[in-house]
Design a protein around this motif. Structure first.
Motif, short mmCIF file in Angstrom:
data_model
loop_
_atom_site.label_atom_id
_atom_site.label_comp_id
_atom_site.label_asym_id
_atom_site.label_seq_id
_atom_site.Cartn_x
_atom_site.Cartn_y
_atom_site.Cartn_z
N TRP A 108 -14.19 5.44 -31.03
CA TRP A 108 -13.03 5.39 -31.93
C TRP A 108 -13.49 5.46 -33.38
CZ3 TRP A 108 -10.44 3.33 -35.93
CH2 TRP A 108 -9.05 3.53 -35.98
N PHE A 109 -14.52 4.70 -33.71
CA PHE A 109 -15.01 4.67 -35.10
C PHE A 109 -15.51 6.04 -35.52
CE2 PHE A 109 -18.02 3.95 -38.50
CZ PHE A 109 -17.40 2.99 -39.29
N TYR A 110 -16.31 6.68 -34.66
CA TYR A 110 -16.85 8.00 -35.00
C TYR A 110 -15.72 9.00 -35.24
CZ TYR A 110 -19.53 12.28 -35.03
OH TYR A 110 -20.08 13.49 -35.42
N LEU A 111 -14.79 9.06 -34.32
CA LEU A 111 -13.69 10.02 -34.46
C LEU A 111 -12.83 9.70 -35.68
CD1 LEU A 111 -12.57 10.50 -30.74
CD2 LEU A 111 -13.73 12.17 -32.22
N ASN A 112 -12.58 8.44 -35.93
CA ASN A 112 -11.76 8.06 -37.07
C ASN A 112 -12.40 8.47 -38.39
OD1 ASN A 112 -11.17 5.64 -39.24
ND2 ASN A 112 -9.34 6.30 -38.14
N ARG A 113 -13.71 8.29 -38.50
CA ARG A 113 -14.39 8.61 -39.75
C ARG A 113 -14.58 10.11 -39.94
NH1 ARG A 113 -13.48 5.01 -43.21
NH2 ARG A 113 -14.33 6.73 -44.41
N SER A 117 -7.61 13.09 -41.88
CA SER A 117 -6.70 12.00 -42.22
C SER A 117 -6.75 10.83 -41.25
CB SER A 117 -5.24 12.51 -42.32
OG SER A 117 -5.11 13.40 -43.42
N GLY A 118 -7.81 10.75 -40.45
CA GLY A 118 -7.93 9.64 -39.51
C GLY A 118 -6.93 9.68 -38.38
N ILE A 119 -6.36 10.84 -38.12
CA ILE A 119 -5.36 10.96 -37.04
C ILE A 119 -6.08 10.88 -35.70
CG2 ILE A 119 -3.67 12.47 -35.95
CD1 ILE A 119 -3.10 13.60 -38.78
N MET A 120 -5.66 9.92 -34.86
CA MET A 120 -6.39 9.65 -33.63
C MET A 120 -5.67 10.12 -32.37
SD MET A 120 -9.19 8.40 -34.68
CE MET A 120 -9.88 7.74 -33.18
N LYS A 121 -4.45 10.60 -32.49
CA LYS A 121 -3.76 11.12 -31.31
C LYS A 121 -4.50 12.35 -30.81
CE LYS A 121 0.68 11.84 -29.23
NZ LYS A 121 2.13 11.61 -29.33
N TYR A 189 0.40 8.90 -34.17
CA TYR A 189 0.07 7.64 -33.52
C TYR A 189 0.08 7.76 -32.01
CZ TYR A 189 1.36 6.27 -38.25
OH TYR A 189 1.46 6.18 -39.61
N THR A 190 -0.79 6.98 -31.38
CA THR A 190 -0.89 7.04 -29.93
C THR A 190 0.25 6.30 -29.25
OG1 THR A 190 -2.37 5.12 -30.01
CG2 THR A 190 -3.40 7.30 -29.97
N HIS A 191 0.95 5.44 -29.98
CA HIS A 191 2.09 4.71 -29.44
C HIS A 191 3.35 5.10 -30.23
CE1 HIS A 191 -0.09 1.84 -26.79
NE2 HIS A 191 -1.07 2.13 -27.61
N SER A 192 4.38 5.53 -29.54
CA SER A 192 5.61 5.94 -30.21
C SER A 192 6.42 4.72 -30.64
CB SER A 192 6.45 6.82 -29.30
OG SER A 192 6.83 6.11 -28.13
N PHE A 193 7.26 4.92 -31.65
CA PHE A 193 8.12 3.86 -32.16
C PHE A 193 9.52 4.44 -32.23
CE2 PHE A 193 9.50 0.60 -35.25
CZ PHE A 193 8.86 -0.53 -34.72
N SER A 194 10.39 3.98 -31.36
CA SER A 194 11.71 4.58 -31.20
C SER A 194 12.71 4.02 -32.21
CB SER A 194 12.22 4.32 -29.79
OG SER A 194 12.49 2.93 -29.61
#
Length: 291
Positions: A108-113, A117-121, A189-194
């Motif tokens: 996670w850290f490697y991909l985020n950096r 824009s730090g998009i992880m989806k 985001y990996t989790h949606s917000f309805s």
């Protein structure tokens, strides 16, 4: 460590560029909570208080926070020798399968950096590193160590926001930064917000408005302003920010072009249930609110 530092992560929708505007409105407190921690820009930018609680529904970012807090040297050792390359980014994104929490945090850290824009989806997690503006791998250990120091004695959880708000002690201050009301946040985001989640957040804040303090940041829309018309204060805020281009995107650009990327304006509304101009720590306003 109690001094202000930058967030250890890149985070889509984070409040890095709005930090000073937000800090000016925070009321004195001894218990600080972020139900939607994300990159934690405000927590890291402010002084720690007696009690601090970071929460997020994204179990991957919470695991990374926990590993940084509790096993910083192990994470540093795991990432030792890594280089920021498109090939390694592709490997961590598509091929690497973590066998434990430490490996999951390293991924996670490697991909985020190294992602744009730090998009992880997964679908939108693209290579986005540039030597001239990104934190280089040789500086990651310092980042991890100082973050670990600041996270000591901080409560870190992976809960639904409602459970957090329901259980905070009286007079807690909450900085609340949910996904935008009118935005295609599923891209980031990996989790949606309805929409129901937005209404649920408003309802739970109404329920507890007399015993807590909160500063809520949202996109400045009519729907949001109508939802929170009962709040004590609303402040229209704007700030400048830049989205940097990757080295690949800069190729072929003319010398006079803005290599740092386009400048934008963040436009949001800050919603408070207290008088931010008061110089004392009074009780939250006693409002009569129906549901």
């Amino acid at each position: 460590m109690n001094k202000p530092i930058n967030s250890p992560f890149r985070y889509a929708g984070g409040k890095f560029y709005a930090r000073n505007l937000i800090l000016r409105h925070i009321t004195p407190h001894s218990y600080y909570v972020e139900p939607f921690a994300g990159g934690g820009s405000i927590f890291f930018a402010k002084q720690k208080v007696v009690n601090n609680w970071l929460n997020d529904i994204d179990e991957a970012i919470i695991n990374t926070y926990l590993i940084i807090r509790d096993q910083p040297e192990e994470l540093i050792s795991y990432l030792d020798g890594e280089q920021a390359t498109k090939e390694r980014h592709s490997y961590y994104k598509n091929e690497f399968h973590p066998q434990n929490q430490l490996e999951a945090a390293a991924r996670w850290f490697y991909l985020n950096r190294t992602s744009y824009s730090g998009i992880m989806k997964q679908q939108n997690c693209y290579w986005g590193y540039g030597d001239k503006y990104s934190m280089r791998p040789e500086n990651w250990p310092r980042n991890i160590r100082r973050t670990s120091e600041k996270l000591q004695d901080v409560k870190i959880t992976n809960l639904d926001f409602e459970q957090v708000i329901e259980t905070v002690p009286d007079n807690t201050f909450l900085f609340i930064d949910p996904p935008y009301f009118n935005a295609d946040q599923d891209k980031f985001y990996t989790h949606s917000f309805s929409k129901d989640d937005h209404y649920r957040l408003c309802k739970i804040l109404k329920k507890h408005h007399n015993r807590i303090y909160f500063l809520l940041t949202y996109d400045n829309t009519t729907e949001v302003r109508d939802l929170y018309e009962w709040a004590i204060e609303m402040h229209d805020k704007e700030w400048n920010y830049t989205i940097s281009r990757t080295d690949d995107q800069k190729k072929g650009q003319k010398k006079g072009d803005n290599f740092k990327g386009a400048r934008y304006k963040g436009k949001e509304v800050f919603i408070l249930n207290y008088d931010s101009t008061a110089n004392f720590f009074d009780q939250p306003k006693q409002l009569v609110i129906g549901f």
